[in-house]
Design a protein around this motif. Sequence first.
Motif, PDB file in Angstrom:
ATOM      1  N   GLY A   1     -15.622   3.804 -15.882  1.00 45.42           N
ATOM      2  CA  GLY A   1     -16.640   3.015 -15.184  1.00 45.42           C
ATOM      3  C   GLY A   1     -17.412   3.806 -14.145  1.00 45.42           C
ATOM      4  O   GLY A   1     -18.504   3.386 -13.715  1.00 45.42           O
ATOM      5  N   LEU A   2     -16.874   4.942 -13.751  1.00 47.97           N
ATOM      6  CA  LEU A   2     -17.563   5.800 -12.790  1.00 47.97           C
ATOM      7  C   LEU A   2     -18.709   6.576 -13.440  1.00 47.97           C
ATOM      8  O   LEU A   2     -19.573   7.113 -12.744  1.00 47.97           O
TER       9      LEU A   2
ATOM     10  N   GLU B   1      -6.167  -0.113 -17.268  1.00 46.74           N
ATOM     11  CA  GLU B   1      -7.016  -0.374 -16.094  1.00 46.74           C
ATOM     12  C   GLU B   1      -7.466   0.940 -15.444  1.00 46.74           C
ATOM     13  O   GLU B   1      -8.610   1.067 -14.990  1.00 46.74           O
ATOM     14  N   ALA B   2      -6.564   1.928 -15.402  1.00 47.12           N
ATOM     15  CA  ALA B   2      -6.921   3.219 -14.807  1.00 47.12           C
ATOM     16  C   ALA B   2      -8.011   3.913 -15.624  1.00 47.12           C
ATOM     17  O   ALA B   2      -8.986   4.441 -15.060  1.00 47.12           O
TER      18      ALA B   2
ATOM     19  N   ALA C   1     -10.137   2.459 -17.649  1.00 51.32           N
ATOM     20  CA  ALA C   1     -11.367   1.666 -17.521  1.00 51.32           C
ATOM     21  C   ALA C   1     -12.078   1.987 -16.207  1.00 51.32           C
ATOM     22  O   ALA C   1     -13.309   2.141 -16.166  1.00 51.32           O
ATOM     23  N   ALA C   2     -11.305   2.117 -15.127  1.00 52.09           N
ATOM     24  CA  ALA C   2     -11.885   2.430 -13.822  1.00 52.09           C
ATOM     25  C   ALA C   2     -12.533   3.816 -13.821  1.00 52.09           C
ATOM     26  O   ALA C   2     -13.643   4.000 -13.301  1.00 52.09           O
ATOM     27  N   LEU C   3     -11.849   4.794 -14.416  1.00 52.98           N
ATOM     28  CA  LEU C   3     -12.382   6.154 -14.465  1.00 52.98           C
ATOM     29  C   LEU C   3     -13.655   6.234 -15.314  1.00 52.98           C
ATOM     30  O   LEU C   3     -14.631   6.877 -14.924  1.00 52.98           O
TER      31      LEU C   3
ATOM     32  N   GLU D   1     -20.043   1.904 -20.025  1.00 51.91           N
ATOM     33  CA  GLU D   1     -19.534   0.631 -19.496  1.00 51.91           C
ATOM     34  C   GLU D   1     -18.422   0.116 -20.412  1.00 51.91           C
ATOM     35  O   GLU D   1     -18.612  -0.011 -21.621  1.00 51.91           O
TER      36      GLU D   1
END
Length: 204
Positions: free
Chosen positions: A25-26, A18-19, A21-23, A31
């Motif tokens: 995603g920035l 998740e971390a 993916a979040a990074l 994507e």
Amino acid sequence: MTSTIKVLLAEDQSMVREALAALLGLEEDIEVVAQAARGDEVADAVGAHGVDVALLDIEMPGCTGIEAAARVRRAYPDVKLVVLTTFGRPGYLRSAMEAGADAFLVKDAPAAQLAEAIRKVLAGERVIDPTLAAAALAEGANPLTEREREVLRAAADGSTNAELARALHLSPGTVRNYLSTAIQKLAARNRAEAVLIAREKGWL
């Protein structure tokens, strides 16, 4: 306008996944369209989501990231493969390249470096962590044959020769010979030490 790069992220630890993916995603041009917690889920997810780049952790249940990379390479030859590792074991690099990986990086690399690697492999470049590359060259090739690796992997749980023979459909004598040769090649004192050495070098 630059098209968005569709990424699959395969990592069995949900917090890390998740971390990451979040990074990622920035990044405006990246994507994360799919995630997988198991190696044996990767190929299907790649096909289902039209993925451009698959990021694969090595240590996963189901099958390793290297095995998953080989499956994706066979089924979807145009998909780019980035293998991530927590363990800087030189043997992993060679195995990843043989499986068709386009990049091999340590997992704790900065997110910006990972994003740049994704862009580079999509442009046809190969990206390899320089420290791991140097270690792999210094270590040399894996001395074990595929069959020796298979028997040694199976022996890791302490199974007897007879149990290994049944599981691998070999004779006890053949199993004994493979183990003996592997132990000798690795300069180990016994099979347990041989497993330890081979794992440490990323040869299993």
